[in-house]
Design a protein around this motif. Structure first.
Motif, PDB file in Angstrom:
ATOM      1  N   SER A   1       0.832  -1.199   0.000  1.00 51.46           N
ATOM      2  CA  SER A   1       0.000   0.000   0.000  1.00 51.46           C
ATOM      3  C   SER A   1       0.872   1.255   0.000  1.00 51.46           C
ATOM      4  O   SER A   1       0.607   2.198  -0.757  1.00 51.46           O
ATOM      5  CB  SER A   1      -0.919  -0.011   1.224  1.00 51.46           C
ATOM      6  N   LEU A   2       1.904   1.262   0.842  1.00 45.89           N
ATOM      7  CA  LEU A   2       2.840   2.391   0.883  1.00 45.89           C
ATOM      8  C   LEU A   2       3.503   2.603  -0.475  1.00 45.89           C
ATOM      9  O   LEU A   2       3.623   3.732  -0.945  1.00 45.89           O
ATOM     10  CB  LEU A   2       3.922   2.141   1.939  1.00 45.89           C
ATOM     11  N   GLU A   3       3.911   1.524  -1.088  1.00 40.71           N
ATOM     12  CA  GLU A   3       4.557   1.597  -2.405  1.00 40.71           C
ATOM     13  C   GLU A   3       3.615   2.241  -3.425  1.00 40.71           C
ATOM     14  O   GLU A   3       4.024   3.103  -4.205  1.00 40.71           O
ATOM     15  CB  GLU A   3       4.973   0.196  -2.859  1.00 40.71           C
ATOM     16  N   GLN A   4       2.355   1.825  -3.411  1.00 43.52           N
ATOM     17  CA  GLN A   4       1.396   2.397  -4.349  1.00 43.52           C
ATOM     18  C   GLN A   4       1.173   3.887  -4.080  1.00 43.52           C
ATOM     19  O   GLN A   4       1.210   4.702  -4.995  1.00 43.52           O
ATOM     20  CB  GLN A   4       0.061   1.655  -4.294  1.00 43.52           C
ATOM     21  N   HIS A   5       0.952   4.241  -2.818  1.00 45.33           N
ATOM     22  CA  HIS A   5       0.725   5.648  -2.489  1.00 45.33           C
ATOM     23  C   HIS A   5       1.940   6.508  -2.836  1.00 45.33           C
ATOM     24  O   HIS A   5       1.785   7.602  -3.391  1.00 45.33           O
ATOM     25  CB  HIS A   5       0.392   5.803  -0.998  1.00 45.33           C
ATOM     26  N   ALA A   6       3.131   6.033  -2.520  1.00 41.36           N
ATOM     27  CA  ALA A   6       4.345   6.801  -2.818  1.00 41.36           C
ATOM     28  C   ALA A   6       4.494   6.994  -4.324  1.00 41.36           C
ATOM     29  O   ALA A   6       4.807   8.097  -4.792  1.00 41.36           O
ATOM     30  CB  ALA A   6       5.570   6.113  -2.227  1.00 41.36           C
ATOM     31  N   SER A   7       4.268   5.941  -5.084  1.00 48.86           N
ATOM     32  CA  SER A   7       4.363   6.043  -6.544  1.00 48.86           C
ATOM     33  C   SER A   7       3.334   7.027  -7.089  1.00 48.86           C
ATOM     34  O   SER A   7       3.633   7.818  -7.988  1.00 48.86           O
ATOM     35  CB  SER A   7       4.162   4.674  -7.195  1.00 48.86           C
TER      36      SER A   7
ATOM     37  N   ASP B   1       5.924  17.366  -9.535  1.00 52.66           N
ATOM     38  CA  ASP B   1       7.157  17.823 -10.177  1.00 52.66           C
ATOM     39  C   ASP B   1       8.332  17.884  -9.209  1.00 52.66           C
ATOM     40  O   ASP B   1       9.421  18.276  -9.588  1.00 52.66           O
ATOM     41  CB  ASP B   1       6.938  19.209 -10.800  1.00 52.66           C
ATOM     42  N   GLY B   2       8.110  17.546  -7.964  1.00 53.06           N
ATOM     43  CA  GLY B   2       9.202  17.618  -7.002  1.00 53.06           C
ATOM     44  C   GLY B   2       8.778  17.134  -5.632  1.00 53.06           C
ATOM     45  O   GLY B   2       7.622  16.748  -5.405  1.00 53.06           O
ATOM     46  N   LEU B   3       9.716  17.174  -4.711  1.00 57.50           N
ATOM     47  CA  LEU B   3       9.510  16.645  -3.364  1.00 57.50           C
ATOM     48  C   LEU B   3       8.383  17.358  -2.623  1.00 57.50           C
ATOM     49  O   LEU B   3       7.515  16.705  -2.037  1.00 57.50           O
ATOM     50  CB  LEU B   3      10.819  16.734  -2.562  1.00 57.50           C
ATOM     51  N   LEU B   4       8.381  18.676  -2.631  1.00 61.67           N
ATOM     52  CA  LEU B   4       7.357  19.413  -1.890  1.00 61.67           C
ATOM     53  C   LEU B   4       5.953  19.125  -2.413  1.00 61.67           C
ATOM     54  O   LEU B   4       5.011  18.943  -1.635  1.00 61.67           O
ATOM     55  CB  LEU B   4       7.649  20.917  -1.918  1.00 61.67           C
TER      56      LEU B   4
ATOM     57  N   LYS C   1       4.952  15.580  -1.358  1.00 66.67           N
ATOM     58  CA  LYS C   1       4.574  15.534   0.060  1.00 66.67           C
ATOM     59  C   LYS C   1       3.202  16.166   0.271  1.00 66.67           C
ATOM     60  O   LYS C   1       2.422  15.705   1.103  1.00 66.67           O
ATOM     61  CB  LYS C   1       5.622  16.251   0.915  1.00 66.67           C
ATOM     62  N   SER C   2       2.911  17.215  -0.467  1.00 71.09           N
ATOM     63  CA  SER C   2       1.608  17.860  -0.378  1.00 71.09           C
ATOM     64  C   SER C   2       0.510  16.905  -0.836  1.00 71.09           C
ATOM     65  O   SER C   2      -0.556  16.824  -0.210  1.00 71.09           O
ATOM     66  CB  SER C   2       1.604  19.132  -1.220  1.00 71.09           C
ATOM     67  N   LEU C   3       0.760  16.172  -1.912  1.00 70.86           N
ATOM     68  CA  LEU C   3      -0.207  15.177  -2.384  1.00 70.86           C
ATOM     69  C   LEU C   3      -0.412  14.085  -1.336  1.00 70.86           C
ATOM     70  O   LEU C   3      -1.532  13.614  -1.132  1.00 70.86           O
ATOM     71  CB  LEU C   3       0.255  14.561  -3.707  1.00 70.86           C
ATOM     72  N   ALA C   4       0.666  13.685  -0.663  1.00 76.59           N
ATOM     73  CA  ALA C   4       0.573  12.635   0.361  1.00 76.59           C
ATOM     74  C   ALA C   4      -0.370  13.060   1.487  1.00 76.59           C
ATOM     75  O   ALA C   4      -1.140  12.243   2.001  1.00 76.59           O
ATOM     76  CB  ALA C   4       1.952  12.314   0.910  1.00 76.59           C
ATOM     77  N   LYS C   5      -0.326  14.322   1.854  1.00 74.50           N
ATOM     78  CA  LYS C   5      -1.196  14.809   2.926  1.00 74.50           C
ATOM     79  C   LYS C   5      -2.665  14.728   2.533  1.00 74.50           C
ATOM     80  O   LYS C   5      -3.537  14.541   3.373  1.00 74.50           O
ATOM     81  CB  LYS C   5      -0.833  16.244   3.302  1.00 74.50           C
ATOM     82  N   GLU C   6      -2.930  14.847   1.239  1.00 74.89           N
ATOM     83  CA  GLU C   6      -4.319  14.791   0.766  1.00 74.89           C
ATOM     84  C   GLU C   6      -4.876  13.370   0.743  1.00 74.89           C
ATOM     85  O   GLU C   6      -6.068  13.169   0.525  1.00 74.89           O
ATOM     86  CB  GLU C   6      -4.426  15.437  -0.613  1.00 74.89           C
ATOM     87  N   LEU C   7      -4.026  12.386   0.967  1.00 78.85           N
ATOM     88  CA  LEU C   7      -4.450  10.987   0.976  1.00 78.85           C
ATOM     89  C   LEU C   7      -4.893  10.514   2.363  1.00 78.85           C
ATOM     90  O   LEU C   7      -5.092   9.326   2.581  1.00 78.85           O
ATOM     91  CB  LEU C   7      -3.316  10.090   0.472  1.00 78.85           C
TER      92      LEU C   7
ATOM     93  N   ILE D   1       8.546   8.572  -0.218  1.00 77.66           N
ATOM     94  CA  ILE D   1       8.458   9.577  -1.289  1.00 77.66           C
ATOM     95  C   ILE D   1       9.817  10.219  -1.496  1.00 77.66           C
ATOM     96  O   ILE D   1      10.270  10.372  -2.639  1.00 77.66           O
ATOM     97  CB  ILE D   1       7.380  10.632  -0.964  1.00 77.66           C
ATOM     98  N   GLY D   2      10.482  10.596  -0.402  1.00 81.22           N
ATOM     99  CA  GLY D   2      11.829  11.185  -0.505  1.00 81.22           C
ATOM    100  C   GLY D   2      12.792  10.247  -1.199  1.00 81.22           C
ATOM    101  O   GLY D   2      13.566  10.666  -2.063  1.00 81.22           O
ATOM    102  N   LYS D   3      12.740   8.981  -0.847  1.00 78.63           N
ATOM    103  CA  LYS D   3      13.605   7.965  -1.476  1.00 78.63           C
ATOM    104  C   LYS D   3      13.312   7.870  -2.977  1.00 78.63           C
ATOM    105  O   LYS D   3      14.238   7.844  -3.795  1.00 78.63           O
ATOM    106  CB  LYS D   3      13.400   6.619  -0.801  1.00 78.63           C
ATOM    107  N   LYS D   4      12.048   7.813  -3.339  1.00 73.70           N
ATOM    108  CA  LYS D   4      11.678   7.695  -4.745  1.00 73.70           C
ATOM    109  C   LYS D   4      12.077   8.930  -5.553  1.00 73.70           C
ATOM    110  O   LYS D   4      12.498   8.806  -6.708  1.00 73.70           O
ATOM    111  CB  LYS D   4      10.168   7.419  -4.894  1.00 73.70           C
ATOM    112  N   ILE D   5      11.946  10.109  -4.955  1.00 74.34           N
ATOM    113  CA  ILE D   5      12.348  11.351  -5.638  1.00 74.34           C
ATOM    114  C   ILE D   5      13.863  11.323  -5.879  1.00 74.34           C
ATOM    115  O   ILE D   5      14.334  11.674  -6.970  1.00 74.34           O
ATOM    116  CB  ILE D   5      11.935  12.592  -4.825  1.00 74.34           C
TER     117      ILE D   5
END
Length: 172
Positions: A100-106, A113-116, A119-125, A163-167
């Motif tokens: 699940s984490l892998e899917q959300h991070a992807s 377009d970048g880390l920030l 991370k903003s998209l992650a908060k919306e999940l 997310i940081g790792k993937k970026i």
């Protein structure tokens, strides 16, 4: 009240805050009152509580949020099915959270377009995460409220780290 006849009013909206439609059926469905009066214990024994009813509700991402993940084809994740697969393959149930984490991070990385922004998209999940972890906790059986809350917070932290790792992998 929706059943009153009002002048110039043909429609009304039913707002079911008590899960009554899930518990008893829609108000417009036929009711066999004779059976109810003859066998009330049948209906009492088959009443489901709110927790059981709500476990059958599936989270659906709102359209405005789904639009933010337009580059991702599949945004759903069936925790119950993944848990069954993990158990059938003699894997630890923790693998479900990792997938699940892998899917959300992807999803976050692919649609930003970048880390920030990721991370903003992650908060919306947040609602999706809460639903997934609630389902995961129910797969584990008896979990305390504190453990469920910890699961959600731990998931959010791990999501940001992943997310940081993937970026970084994407950049280098």
């Amino acid at each position: 009240m929706g059943l009153e006849n009002l002048v110039n009013k043909d429609n009304f909206t039913v707002i079911d805050l008590g899960n009554n439609a899930a518990r008893f059926g829609l108000w417009s469905e036929p009711v066999d009152w004779q059976h109810i009066f003859k066998s009330p214990e049948y209906y009492l024994e088959n009443l489901r509580d709110d927790v059981e009813i709500e476990m059958h509700f599936k989270y659906q991402m709102p359209p405005e949020l789904r639009a933010k993940f337009s580059k991702t084809e599949v945004v759903t994740f069936d925790v119950d099915e993944e848990h069954k697969l993990a158990i059938a393959q003699n894997l630890r149930s923790k693998i479900v959270v990792e997938k699940s984490l892998e899917q959300h991070a992807s999803m976050c990385v692919d649609n930003s377009d970048g880390l920030l922004e990721a991370k903003s998209l992650a908060k919306e999940l947040s609602e999706d995460i809460q639903d997934r972890m609630k389902r995961y906790a129910s797969c584990l059986s008896h979990c305390s409220k504190n453990y469920r809350e910890w699961l959600i917070e731990d998931y959010k932290l791990k999501l940001i780290l992943l997310i940081g790792k993937k970026i970084r992998e994407k950049l280098y």
